[in-house]
Scaffold this motif. Structure first.
Motif, PDB file in Angstrom:
ATOM      1  N   GLU A 632     -21.333   6.964  13.646  1.00  0.00           N
ATOM      2  CA  GLU A 632     -20.649   7.699  12.556  1.00  0.00           C
ATOM      3  C   GLU A 632     -21.345   7.752  11.491  1.00  0.00           C
ATOM      4  OE1 GLU A 632     -16.382   5.272  13.641  1.00  0.00           O
ATOM      5  OE2 GLU A 632     -17.488   4.680  11.954  1.00  0.00           O
ATOM      6  N   GLU A 633     -22.402   7.081  10.939  1.00  0.00           N
ATOM      7  CA  GLU A 633     -23.275   6.974   9.774  1.00  0.00           C
ATOM      8  C   GLU A 633     -24.502   8.032  10.115  1.00  0.00           C
ATOM      9  OE1 GLU A 633     -22.431   6.216   6.957  1.00  0.00           O
ATOM     10  OE2 GLU A 633     -20.548   5.249   7.676  1.00  0.00           O
ATOM     11  N   PHE A 634     -24.813   8.001  11.179  1.00  0.00           N
ATOM     12  CA  PHE A 634     -26.029   8.932  11.530  1.00  0.00           C
ATOM     13  C   PHE A 634     -25.992   9.504  12.691  1.00  0.00           C
ATOM     14  CE2 PHE A 634     -27.742   5.023   9.337  1.00  0.00           C
ATOM     15  CZ  PHE A 634     -28.031   5.793   8.047  1.00  0.00           C
ATOM     16  N   PRO A 635     -25.024  10.486  12.794  1.00  0.00           N
ATOM     17  CA  PRO A 635     -24.842  11.324  13.882  1.00  0.00           C
ATOM     18  C   PRO A 635     -25.821  12.323  14.597  1.00  0.00           C
ATOM     19  CG  PRO A 635     -23.652  12.279  11.929  1.00  0.00           C
ATOM     20  CD  PRO A 635     -24.295  11.182  11.772  1.00  0.00           C
ATOM     21  N   ASP A 636     -26.812  12.572  13.586  1.00  0.00           N
ATOM     22  CA  ASP A 636     -28.058  13.261  14.152  1.00  0.00           C
ATOM     23  C   ASP A 636     -29.207  12.507  14.491  1.00  0.00           C
ATOM     24  OD1 ASP A 636     -28.524  12.323  11.546  1.00  0.00           O
ATOM     25  OD2 ASP A 636     -29.796  14.084  10.797  1.00  0.00           O
ATOM     26  N   ARG A 637     -29.150  11.228  14.347  1.00  0.00           N
ATOM     27  CA  ARG A 637     -30.486  10.688  14.837  1.00  0.00           C
ATOM     28  C   ARG A 637     -30.129   9.204  15.412  1.00  0.00           C
ATOM     29  NH1 ARG A 637     -33.865  10.500   9.648  1.00  0.00           N
ATOM     30  NH2 ARG A 637     -32.835  12.714   9.338  1.00  0.00           N
ATOM     31  N   MET A 745     -31.101   0.745  12.140  1.00  0.00           N
ATOM     32  CA  MET A 745     -30.117   1.675  11.915  1.00  0.00           C
ATOM     33  C   MET A 745     -29.008   1.097  11.299  1.00  0.00           C
ATOM     34  SD  MET A 745     -30.896   4.280  15.283  1.00  0.00           S
ATOM     35  CE  MET A 745     -31.978   5.701  14.884  1.00  0.00           C
ATOM     36  N   LEU A 746     -28.446  -0.271  11.947  1.00  0.00           N
ATOM     37  CA  LEU A 746     -27.292  -0.704  11.467  1.00  0.00           C
ATOM     38  C   LEU A 746     -27.336  -1.174  10.085  1.00  0.00           C
ATOM     39  CD1 LEU A 746     -24.511  -2.055  12.154  1.00  0.00           C
ATOM     40  CD2 LEU A 746     -25.750  -4.304  13.148  1.00  0.00           C
ATOM     41  N   ALA A 747     -28.712  -1.844   9.812  1.00  0.00           N
ATOM     42  CA  ALA A 747     -28.998  -2.177   8.176  1.00  0.00           C
ATOM     43  C   ALA A 747     -28.931  -0.869   7.254  1.00  0.00           C
ATOM     44  CB  ALA A 747     -30.339  -2.832   8.127  1.00  0.00           C
ATOM     45  N   ALA A 748     -29.278   0.221   7.938  1.00  0.00           N
ATOM     46  CA  ALA A 748     -28.977   1.326   6.980  1.00  0.00           C
ATOM     47  C   ALA A 748     -27.861   1.614   6.776  1.00  0.00           C
ATOM     48  CB  ALA A 748     -29.908   2.347   7.499  1.00  0.00           C
ATOM     49  N   VAL A 757     -27.225   1.461  -1.364  1.00  0.00           N
ATOM     50  CA  VAL A 757     -28.022   2.534  -1.572  1.00  0.00           C
ATOM     51  C   VAL A 757     -27.473   3.631  -2.180  1.00  0.00           C
ATOM     52  CG1 VAL A 757     -29.956   1.859   0.021  1.00  0.00           C
ATOM     53  CG2 VAL A 757     -28.054   3.237   0.816  1.00  0.00           C
ATOM     54  N   GLU A 758     -28.059   4.593  -2.837  1.00  0.00           N
ATOM     55  CA  GLU A 758     -27.227   5.800  -3.104  1.00  0.00           C
ATOM     56  C   GLU A 758     -26.771   6.689  -2.278  1.00  0.00           C
ATOM     57  OE1 GLU A 758     -29.738   8.133  -5.720  1.00  0.00           O
ATOM     58  OE2 GLU A 758     -29.815   6.487  -7.386  1.00  0.00           O
ATOM     59  N   ASP A 759     -27.386   7.013  -1.254  1.00  0.00           N
ATOM     60  CA  ASP A 759     -26.842   8.020   0.004  1.00  0.00           C
ATOM     61  C   ASP A 759     -27.539   7.562   1.306  1.00  0.00           C
ATOM     62  OD1 ASP A 759     -29.407   8.873  -0.418  1.00  0.00           O
ATOM     63  OD2 ASP A 759     -28.606  10.763  -1.540  1.00  0.00           O
ATOM     64  N   HIS A 760     -27.079   8.297   2.270  1.00  0.00           N
ATOM     65  CA  HIS A 760     -27.721   8.252   3.569  1.00  0.00           C
ATOM     66  C   HIS A 760     -29.380   8.361   3.516  1.00  0.00           C
ATOM     67  CE1 HIS A 760     -23.743   8.698   4.672  1.00  0.00           C
ATOM     68  NE2 HIS A 760     -24.018   8.168   5.851  1.00  0.00           N
ATOM     69  N   GLU A 761     -29.817   9.546   2.517  1.00  0.00           N
ATOM     70  CA  GLU A 761     -31.366   9.705   2.588  1.00  0.00           C
ATOM     71  C   GLU A 761     -32.110   8.474   2.097  1.00  0.00           C
ATOM     72  OE1 GLU A 761     -33.123  12.173   3.996  1.00  0.00           O
ATOM     73  OE2 GLU A 761     -31.234  12.714   4.677  1.00  0.00           O
ATOM     74  N   ALA A 762     -31.558   7.801   1.048  1.00  0.00           N
ATOM     75  CA  ALA A 762     -32.177   6.487   0.441  1.00  0.00           C
ATOM     76  C   ALA A 762     -32.201   5.687   1.621  1.00  0.00           C
ATOM     77  CB  ALA A 762     -31.264   6.221  -0.514  1.00  0.00           C
ATOM     78  N   ALA A 763     -30.874   5.285   2.543  1.00  0.00           N
ATOM     79  CA  ALA A 763     -31.195   4.335   3.381  1.00  0.00           C
ATOM     80  C   ALA A 763     -32.110   4.648   4.702  1.00  0.00           C
ATOM     81  CB  ALA A 763     -29.572   4.310   3.888  1.00  0.00           C
ATOM     82  N   ILE A 764     -32.440   5.937   4.800  1.00  0.00           N
ATOM     83  CA  ILE A 764     -33.216   6.444   5.777  1.00  0.00           C
ATOM     84  C   ILE A 764     -34.617   6.014   5.637  1.00  0.00           C
ATOM     85  CG2 ILE A 764     -34.348   8.466   6.718  1.00  0.00           C
ATOM     86  CD1 ILE A 764     -31.471   9.503   7.021  1.00  0.00           C
ATOM     87  N   GLU A 765     -34.769   6.277   3.931  1.00  0.00           N
ATOM     88  CA  GLU A 765     -36.180   6.136   3.649  1.00  0.00           C
ATOM     89  C   GLU A 765     -36.444   4.430   3.523  1.00  0.00           C
ATOM     90  OE1 GLU A 765     -39.053   6.991  -0.439  1.00  0.00           O
ATOM     91  OE2 GLU A 765     -36.874   7.865  -0.031  1.00  0.00           O
TER      92      GLU A 765
END
Length: 937
Positions: A632-637, A745-748, A757-765
């Protein structure tokens, strides 16, 4: 020879022909010898003089052979294969849709047949013949083109243009052999190709029932198998050097110049003696078996470096005998378009064929299983001092630097095999004030210690999985982590990742939570302890060790928790199978080993019980929950695990087989298949029939695989066997790297949901989450290593079973007697196929399907095959006036363990007829609770 007894000798390939290896002097043994004797050849040719003069005499036999080889040498190089296309041409062809890419697989029974899967096409693409296979090796990623539709055949090999509908496969093989032996003229690369799109290919195959044919035009990515050759050597029939016969029959034979072996070059010096052998030190052909075999590092050297062994025989004849008795490891060197056989080199001598030490080392090398030793830099990334064994929550990075739920006061326990030390998971259950039940799954927080970008993380990613062999485990993580700091041992604080669910009285989930936690387990139960408690017995009933409890809990409390867990777990299990889950299990063996030699002395069957199923249900639920969150949070990766539906053709074969022989199997979907198999198990008085159905039901199944969501359409995400739309692996991060990736991925995902975190990109980084392409690359690595680890485990099991059969037959006094764990070499089987020369028999006690060759039974027996009634009738000799064998008939077979020239150790069978059938076929093997991790679905 004929007659009952040991099976026929291993296949011996034809002798090498003089021009088989082309014009490469190092690869062609005859030219290699010719160059070594160049002066003698030149002198001989000069002495020959005018045409018609008698050949000269020679001082040495090797000079005469070199001269003869030079006379047979063709005027120019003989090209056996088309050259591979240039990268630019392949790229242009792929852009135009004419060139495709895929992984090539070879038929172990007929290497001239290779297959490539083309998505959407009902039948795999066939690459027939060595020339069209284009020097590809098993598992190479190849570029290929389809041949014109006019050359395609039906899946059964029949020519659609033949009005008689005959099967011309034998003729095809003979014609292909002749074509492969012919020279390829220079410039010939204009064979027509098919220009249809994938959709058009699929439509043609479905409408006309055809299998596409193709040829390889290039190798895009070389298979790791090129560097993992394992096999035996035989002296080349003509010229110097050896032929290496790989253990994997899907690999080609390799020519190995004698200079590329540790056995010397075979040259006689001028005094008629032998050149001094290189090497020295301790030989690898013998030595102690013991427990040290898994601790040995990789052995070997690169091409051109002579591997070292101990003393070798001095005479040439004895030297070749010594070489042929050894199991060796080697590497691919090259495969010229002028050579019909690739060239290899020997990098290590593993030991005597058939010895436990050599065969185990061969398994480790062939499947690229790493050493138990880790690089020194990996340990620099581990906590130091007391922090390596004790969680210091107050230290920087000790565990309190991130939000964690304190679960140390909860009653948490682990349920594992009795000898387990790498404890990934633990369970808890609590009754809530609202009357509902909360169940928790607590998984070791490996990612707290395995940090992206470190040497430790890189090593874990490379290994990707722990490998379980009969005599030990090769871990993915260093033992201080997997057996101590990450292991959820009782009575000590441990960092975990927890998932909890709130269940109502009907077993429905009302609420869930996932996050980091701190736990303190109160006990390490074995499966049998938990099962005893579920049955209302004492935990140590049946001479099982009673573990120590911690944190002030009592056995009454633990017993209540285990029963409550099974109450909820059994509801989950019933619902899972009602939703369409499918369970297929094979027989697994365990062994008792001699303490000194490590050799097997007894065997037993593993079984699972309700305690195993209890743990399985909650692990599946945790994996399913985490898969949904990260998708649900990272459908592209997101890294998920999918299981494609079964092969339609093979599923049809199962249904056809069952219908022909009066068995009821419903193959419409996974639920129908599972229910029909369960009915067979419950209603058939002959349980062997149910075993046969389960065996045949496994054949259409495809492998489950990890994948990146961004690289697959959503319709391909489901897991067929589990009947789940989303599934991943989360619960075993100590032994599977895919779980480590999923933890990050679950932690992010949880950081995004909590607003940390601010957004998904921040969590990914923050968590260094891979993009979809890198995630797919890591998924591919995990798939490869998981498949290799499973193959190594099965090979280890087969090896120990073979050794136990041999030791029992030879009367080794250390081996358990039949009835006390010894393996009975006489067993019951069911006929599953009949032919004019053999019958195929399924052995339920071993989950093995084996061929019994009819001419091995007795020299006086005659076999008559009737394909219309699926029978074969034996007459004469011990069969008397006649014994007719039908499909699903019970027969008695004798097992033989063999170590053939080509292929791994095997269990072969001989059919017993007449008085010989009256053997005691009771397996006499103890049945014990499974003591290894369950099958990963």
């Amino acid at each position: 020879g004929r007659g009952r007894g040991p099976p026929r000798e291993a296949y011996e390939p034809p002798a090498a022909q003089p021009d088989r290896y082309g014009d490469d002097p190092e690869l062609n043994p005859l030219l290699f010898a010719a160059e070594q004797s160049a002066e003698a050849v030149q002198a001989a040719q000069g002495a020959q003089g005018q045409q018609g003069e008698r050949p000269p005499s020679f001082a040495r036999l090797s000079d005469q052979r070199a001269w003869e080889a030079a006379q047979r040498r063709p005027a120019g190089p003989r090209r056996r294969f088309r050259p591979h296309w240039e990268e630019e041409r392949i790229a242009a062809g792929r852009a135009a849709g004419e060139v495709r890419a895929g992984r090539i697989r070879f038929n172990a029974n007929n290497r001239r047949e290779a297959y490539i899967t083309l998505k959407g096409v009902p039948h795999d693409v066939l690459v027939q013949g060595a020339r069209r296979q284009g020097r590809a090796i098993l598992d190479d990623e190849v570029a290929y083109v389809l041949l014109p539709v006019s050359e395609w055949k039906r899946p059964d090999g029949k020519d659609p243009n033949d009005p008689r509908g005959g099967n011309n496969r034998r003729g095809q093989r003979g014609g292909q052999q002749q074509e492969d032996d012919e020279e390829v003229p220079e410039g010939e690369d204009d064979e027509p190709i098919c220009g249809l799109s994938d959709e058009e290919v699929a439509r043609v195959c479905e409408q006309r029932n055809l299998r596409p044919w193709a040829r390889v035009v290039g190798v895009l990515r070389e298979s790791p198998r090129r560097g993992r050759l394992v096999g035996t050597l035989r002296k080349a029939k003509q010229g110097g050097g050896f032929i290496l016969y790989p253990s994997d029959a899907r690999m080609p034979d390799f020519f190995v110049p004698q200079s590329q072996t540790p056995f010397g070059d075979g040259e006689e010096d001028k005094k008629g003696g032998k050149k001094k052998k290189e090497g020295g030190g301790k030989g690898s052909g013998g030595g102690k078996s013991g427990r040290g075999r898994l601790a040995q590092g990789a052995m070997g050297a690169g091409p051109g470096a002579r591997p070292k062994v101990g003393k070798t025989p001095q005479s040439e004849g004895r030297l070749h005998e010594f070489a042929e008795a050894c199991k060796v490891a080697g590497n691919f060197v090259r495969w010229s378009e002028h050579s019909q056989m690739p060239m290899g080199c020997v990098t290590a001598v593993l030991g005597r064929v058939g010895s436990l030490e050599a065969e185990t080392q061969a398994i480790l090398h062939e499947f690229d299983v790493p050493s138990t030793e880790f690089p020194a830099e990996v340990f620099d990334d581990l906590p130091q001092g007391e922090a390596l064994t004790t969680v210091d929550l107050g230290a920087p990075g000790g565990g309190l630097d991130a939000p964690r739920r304190d679960c140390r006061s909860w009653r948490i326990c682990s349920i594992d095999p009795p000898t387990a030390r790498d404890l990934d998971d633990a369970l808890s259950i609590r009754q809530l004030e609202n009357g509902n039940t909360e169940v928790g799954v607590h998984i070791a927080d490996v990612t707290h210690y395995v940090v992206p970008g470190t040497s430790l993380d890189a090593e874990a990613a490379s290994r990707s999985t722990s490998t379980y062999l009969i005599d030990g485990v090769i871990p993915m993580l260093p033992r201080p982590l997997c057996e101590h700091l990450c292991s959820l041992q009782p009575g000590v604080d441990r960092l975990a990742f927890s998932v909890t669910w709130e269940f109502n009285s009907h077993g429905h989930i009302c609420n869930e939570w996932a996050g980091r936690s701190i736990i303190r387990s109160c006990g390490q139960l074995a499966y049998q302890n938990a099962y005893n408690l579920m049955q209302g017995k004492e935990p140590g009933d049946g001479d099982i060790k009673v573990p120590e409890l911690h944190n002030g809990v009592t056995w009454e409390e633990i017993a209540r928790d285990v029963k409550d867990l099974w109450r909820v777990g059994s509801q989950l299990r019933r619902k899972r199978f009602a939703d369409g889950a499918l369970a297929l299990h094979r027989v697994k063996f365990g062994f008792k080993l001699d303490q000194e030699s490590g050799e097997p002395v007894a065997a037993h069957h593993y079984k699972t019980n309700e305690a195993n199923q209890l743990v399985e249900e909650f692990m599946l639920l945790a994996n399913r929950t985490v898969a949904r969150i990260i998708a649900e949070e990272f459908p592209d990766r997101a890294l998920l695990r999918r299981h494609p539906p079964p092969d339609k053709k093979k599923l049809g074969d199962l249904a056809s087989f069952a219908a022909k022989h009066g068995l009821n199997v419903d193959t419409r979907n996974s639920k129908a298949l599972h229910e029909s198999l369960q009915r067979a198990r419950q209603t058939y008085r002959d349980q062997g029939l149910a075993d046969v159905l389960v065996h045949f039901a496994t054949k259409p199944m495809q492998l489950a695989q990890y994948f990146s969501c961004g690289m697959a359409v959503e319709s391909d995400w489901p897991h067929y066997a589990l009947a789940m739309e989303r599934y991943t692996h989360f619960t075993s991060p100590i032994r599977r790297y895919a779980d480590v990736v999923v933890h990050r991925m679950l932690a992010a995902a949880l950081d995004v949901r909590s607003g940390a975190v601010e957004d998904h990109e921040a969590a990914i980084e923050k968590w260094r989450i891979h993009d979809c392409e890198d995630a797919e690359s890591q998924a591919r690595r995990c798939n490869e290593r998981k498949e290799a680890a499973k193959a190594a485990q099965e090979a280890s099991e087969r090896l120990y079973l073979c050794l136990l059969l041999i030791a029992g037959k030879e009367g080794n006094p250390k081996v358990a007697r039949i009835g006390e764990g010894g393996v009975n070499r006489f067993t019951d089987g069911l006929v599953v196929a009949v032919g004019s020369k053999f019958i195929s028999v399924f052995l339920p006690q071993y989950s093995i399907e084996s061929r019994c060759y009819l001419d091995d039974i007795h020299p006086d027996i005659t076999a008559t095959h009737d394909p219309q009634t699926f029978t074969v009738t034996l007459t004469g000799g011990p069969a008397g006036r006649g014994r007719t064998l039908r499909i699903l008939d019970h027969v008695t077979v004798e097992l033989h363990a063999v170590f053939p020239t080509r292929g791994p150790c095997q269990i072969r069978t001989t059919l017993l007829v007449g008085a010989a059938e009256q053997q005691d076929k009771d397996p006499h093997m103890q049945v014990v609770t499974a003591v290894q991790p369950g099958e990963d679905v």
